[in-house]
Scaffold this active site. Structure first.
Site, PDB file in Angstrom:
ATOM      1  N   HIS A  21      -2.977   0.162   3.326  1.00 45.02           N
ATOM      2  CA  HIS A  21      -3.455  -0.332   2.032  1.00 45.02           C
ATOM      3  C   HIS A  21      -4.387   0.676   1.361  1.00 45.02           C
ATOM      4  O   HIS A  21      -4.655   0.567   0.168  1.00 45.02           O
ATOM      5  CB  HIS A  21      -4.177  -1.670   2.237  1.00 45.02           C
ATOM      6  CG  HIS A  21      -3.829  -2.726   1.238  1.00 45.02           C
ATOM      7  ND1 HIS A  21      -2.705  -2.694   0.438  1.00 45.02           N
ATOM      8  CD2 HIS A  21      -4.477  -3.870   0.900  1.00 45.02           C
ATOM      9  CE1 HIS A  21      -2.676  -3.767  -0.332  1.00 45.02           C
ATOM     10  NE2 HIS A  21      -3.734  -4.490  -0.082  1.00 45.02           N
ATOM     11  N   ASN A  67      -8.294  -6.725  -4.365  1.00 45.17           N
ATOM     12  CA  ASN A  67      -7.893  -7.804  -5.270  1.00 45.17           C
ATOM     13  C   ASN A  67      -8.711  -7.872  -6.552  1.00 45.17           C
ATOM     14  O   ASN A  67      -8.379  -8.624  -7.456  1.00 45.17           O
ATOM     15  CB  ASN A  67      -7.946  -9.151  -4.544  1.00 45.17           C
ATOM     16  CG  ASN A  67      -6.948  -9.203  -3.400  1.00 45.17           C
ATOM     17  OD1 ASN A  67      -6.162  -8.289  -3.204  1.00 45.17           O
ATOM     18  ND2 ASN A  67      -6.993 -10.274  -2.646  1.00 45.17           N
ATOM     19  N   ASN A 113      -1.470  -6.849  -5.210  1.00 47.09           N
ATOM     20  CA  ASN A 113      -2.643  -7.558  -5.727  1.00 47.09           C
ATOM     21  C   ASN A 113      -3.585  -6.660  -6.526  1.00 47.09           C
ATOM     22  O   ASN A 113      -4.162  -7.098  -7.523  1.00 47.09           O
ATOM     23  CB  ASN A 113      -3.408  -8.229  -4.584  1.00 47.09           C
ATOM     24  CG  ASN A 113      -2.628  -9.378  -3.985  1.00 47.09           C
ATOM     25  OD1 ASN A 113      -1.760  -9.964  -4.625  1.00 47.09           O
ATOM     26  ND2 ASN A 113      -2.923  -9.701  -2.740  1.00 47.09           N
TER      27      ASN A 113
END
Length: 191
Positions: A21, A67, A113
């Site tokens: 990520h 996010n 996201n």
């Protein structure tokens, strides 16, 4: 003076370092290392600055967590009065194999996201470079996959793509999104 904002998406903190990520952070770290740029801890993120042929380039690694990435992006666009057409966001993408990438001038968030939050705050009209992290994980295990570190054999595939991503950033700033897409997207599809 023309200003550019290059954003690498990821999560702050040692526990997230080098995870899939955080591929966006990894690309910006590689760019910074190649250009001797030091990041400073500033509002909503770690920020580095450099000049490329008379153009001011800001590198941003948001500390808002993935996010809420849009908060950092919107703040720095406004803070430095940077036109959205000069924004490039680098993110991970499970739909693309490790070592491959896609550069697009705009588009949907693709279920990501971080890109989704940016889109909520500024819309879809910004360039994004999606770095492949692969989708070789069992059903329902996507979160574990994206928060895991790359095994060595995948890092060996990813590193050349990161090196190309550094060149893509330079090309984006110096030549623009269309020329850069034409030049690099064929490289991003792998062998």
């Amino acid at each position: 003076m023309d200003k550019y904002l290059i954003v690498g998406l990821g999560n702050p903190g040692d526990e997230y370092a080098e995870t899939r990520h955080n591929t966006g952070f990894m690309v910006l770290d590689a760019f910074a290392k190649a250009s001797n740029i030091v990041f400073a801890d500033k509002r909503y993120g770690f920020v580095g600055e450099t000049m490329l042929k008379g153009r001011k380039v800001f590198l941003l690694k948001p500390t808002t967590y993935m996010n809420l990435s849009g908060n950092a992006v919107r703040y720095w666009l406004n803070q430095e009065n940077i036109d959205q057409s000069r924004l490039l966001v680098v993110s991970d993408d499970v739909a693309i194999p490790v070592g491959q990438f896609r550069l697009k001038a705009s588009g949907s968030n693709g279920g990501h996201n971080g890109l989704g939050h940016i889109q909520q705050l500024i819309g879809q009209q910004y360039a994004r470079l999606r770095m492949g992290i692969g989708n070789d994980y069992p059903m329902g295990m996507q979160i574990d996959h994206v928060l895991s570190r790359f095994p060595l054999e995948e890092m060996e595939k990813l590193q050349p793509a990161i090196n190309v991503a550094v060149d893509i950033i330079k090309s984006f700033v110096l030549a623009g999104i269309d020329i850069t897409m034409n030049q690099y997207n064929k490289l991003g599809k792998g062998k």
